[in-house]
Write a protein that holds these residues in place. Structure first.
Motif, PDB file in Angstrom:
ATOM      1  N   PRO A   4       8.448 -32.983 -16.146  1.00 32.80           N
ATOM      2  CA  PRO A   4       7.177 -32.380 -16.565  1.00 32.80           C
ATOM      3  C   PRO A   4       6.079 -32.518 -15.514  1.00 32.80           C
ATOM      4  O   PRO A   4       5.279 -31.595 -15.315  1.00 32.80           O
ATOM      5  N   PHE A   5       6.043 -33.664 -14.837  1.00 32.66           N
ATOM      6  CA  PHE A   5       5.023 -33.879 -13.812  1.00 32.66           C
ATOM      7  C   PHE A   5       5.174 -32.884 -12.668  1.00 32.66           C
ATOM      8  O   PHE A   5       4.210 -32.225 -12.258  1.00 32.66           O
ATOM      9  N   CYS A   6       6.395 -32.755 -12.154  1.00 36.46           N
ATOM     10  CA  CYS A   6       6.625 -31.842 -11.028  1.00 36.46           C
ATOM     11  C   CYS A   6       6.310 -30.401 -11.421  1.00 36.46           C
ATOM     12  O   CYS A   6       5.710 -29.651 -10.643  1.00 36.46           O
ATOM     13  N   ALA A   7       6.703 -30.017 -12.631  1.00 34.94           N
ATOM     14  CA  ALA A   7       6.462 -28.643 -13.073  1.00 34.94           C
ATOM     15  C   ALA A   7       4.977 -28.372 -13.267  1.00 34.94           C
ATOM     16  O   ALA A   7       4.489 -27.280 -12.952  1.00 34.94           O
ATOM     17  N   ARG A   8       4.236 -29.361 -13.775  1.00 32.90           N
ATOM     18  CA  ARG A   8       2.807 -29.131 -13.976  1.00 32.90           C
ATOM     19  C   ARG A   8       2.071 -29.076 -12.642  1.00 32.90           C
ATOM     20  O   ARG A   8       1.155 -28.262 -12.465  1.00 32.90           O
ATOM     21  N   VAL A   9       2.451 -29.927 -11.704  1.00 31.13           N
ATOM     22  CA  VAL A   9       1.838 -29.859 -10.373  1.00 31.13           C
ATOM     23  C   VAL A   9       2.133 -28.505  -9.736  1.00 31.13           C
ATOM     24  O   VAL A   9       1.253 -27.878  -9.136  1.00 31.13           O
ATOM     25  N   PHE A  10       3.378 -28.054  -9.871  1.00 28.96           N
ATOM     26  CA  PHE A  10       3.732 -26.734  -9.349  1.00 28.96           C
ATOM     27  C   PHE A  10       2.854 -25.656  -9.978  1.00 28.96           C
ATOM     28  O   PHE A  10       2.302 -24.799  -9.280  1.00 28.96           O
ATOM     29  N   MET A  11       2.708 -25.683 -11.293  1.00 33.65           N
ATOM     30  CA  MET A  11       1.912 -24.675 -11.990  1.00 33.65           C
ATOM     31  C   MET A  11       0.461 -24.688 -11.514  1.00 33.65           C
ATOM     32  O   MET A  11      -0.110 -23.643 -11.175  1.00 33.65           O
TER      33      MET A  11
ATOM     34  N   SER B  71       0.057 -27.440 -21.831  1.00 33.56           N
ATOM     35  CA  SER B  71      -0.083 -28.509 -22.819  1.00 33.56           C
ATOM     36  C   SER B  71       1.229 -29.267 -23.002  1.00 33.56           C
ATOM     37  O   SER B  71       1.246 -30.507 -23.068  1.00 33.56           O
ATOM     38  N   ILE B  72       2.334 -28.534 -23.081  1.00 34.43           N
ATOM     39  CA  ILE B  72       3.645 -29.171 -23.245  1.00 34.43           C
ATOM     40  C   ILE B  72       3.951 -30.085 -22.062  1.00 34.43           C
ATOM     41  O   ILE B  72       4.344 -31.248 -22.229  1.00 34.43           O
ATOM     42  N   LEU B  73       3.772 -29.566 -20.865  1.00 31.34           N
ATOM     43  CA  LEU B  73       4.062 -30.361 -19.669  1.00 31.34           C
ATOM     44  C   LEU B  73       3.124 -31.561 -19.561  1.00 31.34           C
ATOM     45  O   LEU B  73       3.533 -32.641 -19.127  1.00 31.34           O
ATOM     46  N   SER B  74       1.873 -31.378 -19.971  1.00 28.80           N
ATOM     47  CA  SER B  74       0.911 -32.481 -19.914  1.00 28.80           C
ATOM     48  C   SER B  74       1.330 -33.629 -20.820  1.00 28.80           C
ATOM     49  O   SER B  74       1.153 -34.805 -20.478  1.00 28.80           O
ATOM     50  N   LYS B  75       1.886 -33.303 -21.975  1.00 29.83           N
ATOM     51  CA  LYS B  75       2.361 -34.362 -22.873  1.00 29.83           C
ATOM     52  C   LYS B  75       3.498 -35.139 -22.228  1.00 29.83           C
ATOM     53  O   LYS B  75       3.627 -36.351 -22.410  1.00 29.83           O
ATOM     54  N   GLY B  76       4.324 -34.437 -21.459  1.00 31.99           N
ATOM     55  CA  GLY B  76       5.387 -35.123 -20.738  1.00 31.99           C
ATOM     56  C   GLY B  76       4.863 -35.960 -19.591  1.00 31.99           C
ATOM     57  O   GLY B  76       5.422 -37.011 -19.268  1.00 31.99           O
ATOM     58  N   VAL B  77       3.767 -35.511 -18.977  1.00 28.95           N
ATOM     59  CA  VAL B  77       3.152 -36.267 -17.882  1.00 28.95           C
ATOM     60  C   VAL B  77       2.530 -37.557 -18.405  1.00 28.95           C
ATOM     61  O   VAL B  77       2.745 -38.648 -17.856  1.00 28.95           O
TER      62      VAL B  77
ATOM     63  N   ASP C 269      13.346 -33.785 -25.179  1.00 29.95           N
ATOM     64  CA  ASP C 269      14.710 -33.973 -24.707  1.00 29.95           C
ATOM     65  C   ASP C 269      14.940 -33.121 -23.462  1.00 29.95           C
ATOM     66  O   ASP C 269      14.093 -32.318 -23.061  1.00 29.95           O
ATOM     67  N   ASP C 270      16.091 -33.297 -22.849  1.00 32.42           N
ATOM     68  CA  ASP C 270      16.373 -32.603 -21.591  1.00 32.42           C
ATOM     69  C   ASP C 270      16.308 -31.080 -21.724  1.00 32.42           C
ATOM     70  O   ASP C 270      15.713 -30.411 -20.867  1.00 32.42           O
ATOM     71  N   PRO C 271      16.913 -30.477 -22.767  1.00 32.13           N
ATOM     72  CA  PRO C 271      16.824 -29.015 -22.883  1.00 32.13           C
ATOM     73  C   PRO C 271      15.387 -28.510 -23.010  1.00 32.13           C
ATOM     74  O   PRO C 271      15.037 -27.472 -22.442  1.00 32.13           O
ATOM     75  N   THR C 272      14.544 -29.249 -23.735  1.00 36.41           N
ATOM     76  CA  THR C 272      13.146 -28.840 -23.881  1.00 36.41           C
ATOM     77  C   THR C 272      12.429 -28.868 -22.540  1.00 36.41           C
ATOM     78  O   THR C 272      11.677 -27.945 -22.197  1.00 36.41           O
ATOM     79  N   ILE C 273      12.669 -29.921 -21.776  1.00 38.40           N
ATOM     80  CA  ILE C 273      12.025 -30.031 -20.461  1.00 38.40           C
ATOM     81  C   ILE C 273      12.507 -28.918 -19.542  1.00 38.40           C
ATOM     82  O   ILE C 273      11.711 -28.248 -18.871  1.00 38.40           O
ATOM     83  N   LYS C 274      13.805 -28.682 -19.522  1.00 32.75           N
ATOM     84  CA  LYS C 274      14.338 -27.631 -18.648  1.00 32.75           C
ATOM     85  C   LYS C 274      13.831 -26.252 -19.058  1.00 32.75           C
ATOM     86  O   LYS C 274      13.505 -25.423 -18.196  1.00 32.75           O
ATOM     87  N   ASN C 275      13.768 -26.000 -20.350  1.00 37.23           N
ATOM     88  CA  ASN C 275      13.255 -24.708 -20.812  1.00 37.23           C
ATOM     89  C   ASN C 275      11.795 -24.527 -20.413  1.00 37.23           C
ATOM     90  O   ASN C 275      11.370 -23.421 -20.050  1.00 37.23           O
ATOM     91  N   SER C 276      11.022 -25.604 -20.479  1.00 40.38           N
ATOM     92  CA  SER C 276       9.611 -25.533 -20.093  1.00 40.38           C
ATOM     93  C   SER C 276       9.474 -25.269 -18.597  1.00 40.38           C
ATOM     94  O   SER C 276       8.625 -24.474 -18.170  1.00 40.38           O
TER      95      SER C 276
ATOM     96  N   GLU D 245      10.559 -21.585 -17.987  1.00 42.41           N
ATOM     97  CA  GLU D 245       9.567 -20.611 -18.441  1.00 42.41           C
ATOM     98  C   GLU D 245       8.329 -20.639 -17.549  1.00 42.41           C
ATOM     99  O   GLU D 245       7.742 -19.594 -17.255  1.00 42.41           O
ATOM    100  N   THR D 246       7.948 -21.830 -17.117  1.00 41.03           N
ATOM    101  CA  THR D 246       6.817 -21.943 -16.188  1.00 41.03           C
ATOM    102  C   THR D 246       7.096 -21.162 -14.913  1.00 41.03           C
ATOM    103  O   THR D 246       6.260 -20.386 -14.436  1.00 41.03           O
ATOM    104  N   PHE D 247       8.285 -21.352 -14.359  1.00 40.85           N
ATOM    105  CA  PHE D 247       8.646 -20.630 -13.136  1.00 40.85           C
ATOM    106  C   PHE D 247       8.709 -19.128 -13.376  1.00 40.85           C
ATOM    107  O   PHE D 247       8.255 -18.334 -12.543  1.00 40.85           O
ATOM    108  N   ALA D 248       9.266 -18.719 -14.505  1.00 41.61           N
ATOM    109  CA  ALA D 248       9.406 -17.288 -14.780  1.00 41.61           C
ATOM    110  C   ALA D 248       8.045 -16.605 -14.787  1.00 41.61           C
ATOM    111  O   ALA D 248       7.863 -15.537 -14.180  1.00 41.61           O
ATOM    112  N   PHE D 249       7.070 -17.219 -15.453  1.00 44.75           N
ATOM    113  CA  PHE D 249       5.728 -16.642 -15.501  1.00 44.75           C
ATOM    114  C   PHE D 249       5.064 -16.667 -14.131  1.00 44.75           C
ATOM    115  O   PHE D 249       4.492 -15.678 -13.675  1.00 44.75           O
TER     116      PHE D 249
END
Length: 249
Positions: free
Chosen positions: A53-60, A182-188, A200-207, A210-214
């Protein structure tokens, strides 16, 4: 992995504050975006819940900052110069720091009347996904992207743009990208007080996916904005987008 940097920061960055800021953002995007893609590929599974979640939020956040910097360079030029001052204090919260609400999403309610003569300048938001940025910048660029894709010989669906409507894309993106933030921030911050809510892992991967797709869609669109700083050749930008999109499939 230079594709990430170029898609969001542009190519052949020039000298000066804007180029320096985008170069720094590009380094961060390569690091955290590359790490996020690695998690999607199955790298370091034990670290996925800790750092995914941290890496994905920084990327976003960095991708949004880079896009805003290419569309409206003053903001990143100011931040680059501000953080270069000797008196800049890491221990203090700067009121002019880059912020999700304000720089990416406009604060307050959407305007019912965008072009009223009664609006003062504060009502005309220059946030990345603001109403005015949508009408003036994003909608014409999306139309150009769709026109260009139509000339490639591939269906629009090949690029994942078959559901993209120039009039509604940014309007629909705002709530979804904010929800992902918001989802990624909760993971951070690990804001969990119940085991039933832990990601769980699938939720994190889906987030992450989806972040990358957008963000990849917004990234390719940015290279069809005539006034954007250091845009790539359109064909090269499209090829870069396709390459990165394949990594999240």
């Amino acid at each position: 992995m230079a594709e990430i940097e170029q898609l969001f920061c542009g190519k052949d960055l020039g000298p000066g504050a804007a180029g320096a800021a985008l170069t720094q953002l590009g380094t961060s995007l390569e690091t955290f975006g590359g790490k996020s893609l690695g998690f999607l590929a199955g790298d370091e599974p034990d670290n996925l819940p800790l750092f995914g979640p941290f890496c994905a939020r920084v990327f976003m956040e960095n991708a949004c900052a880079a896009l805003l910097g290419r569309i409206d360079p003053f903001r990143v030029m100011y931040l680059h110069e501000f953080q270069s001052q000797e008196e800049y204090d890491l221990a203090k919260r700067a009121k002019t720091a880059f912020a999700w609400t304000g720089d990416v999403i406009s604060p307050g309610q959407l305007l019912q009347e965008m072009w009223s003569v009664d609006h003062d300048i504060a009502k005309v938001s220059r946030s990345l996904l603001s109403q005015h940025m949508d009408v003036l910048v994003w909608r014409p660029a999306i139309e150009s992207v769709l026109d260009f894709m139509a000339t490639t010989g591939n269906p629009i669906s090949h690029y994942g743009f078959d559901d993209v409507d120039p009039q509604n894309f940014i309007h629909g993106l705002r709530p979804r990208i904010s929800a992902l933030y918001s989802i990624l921030s909760k993971g951070v911050h690990w804001e969990f007080f119940s085991t039933s809510l832990m990601m769980d892992d699938p939720t994190i991967k889906n987030s992450i996916r989806e972040t990358f797709a957008f963000m990849l869609k917004v990234g390719i669109i940015s290279h069809f904005i005539p006034t954007a700083y250091c845009s790539m050749d359109r064909q090269l930008a499209l090829e870069t987008y396709v390459t990165l999109r394949e990594k999240i499939a």
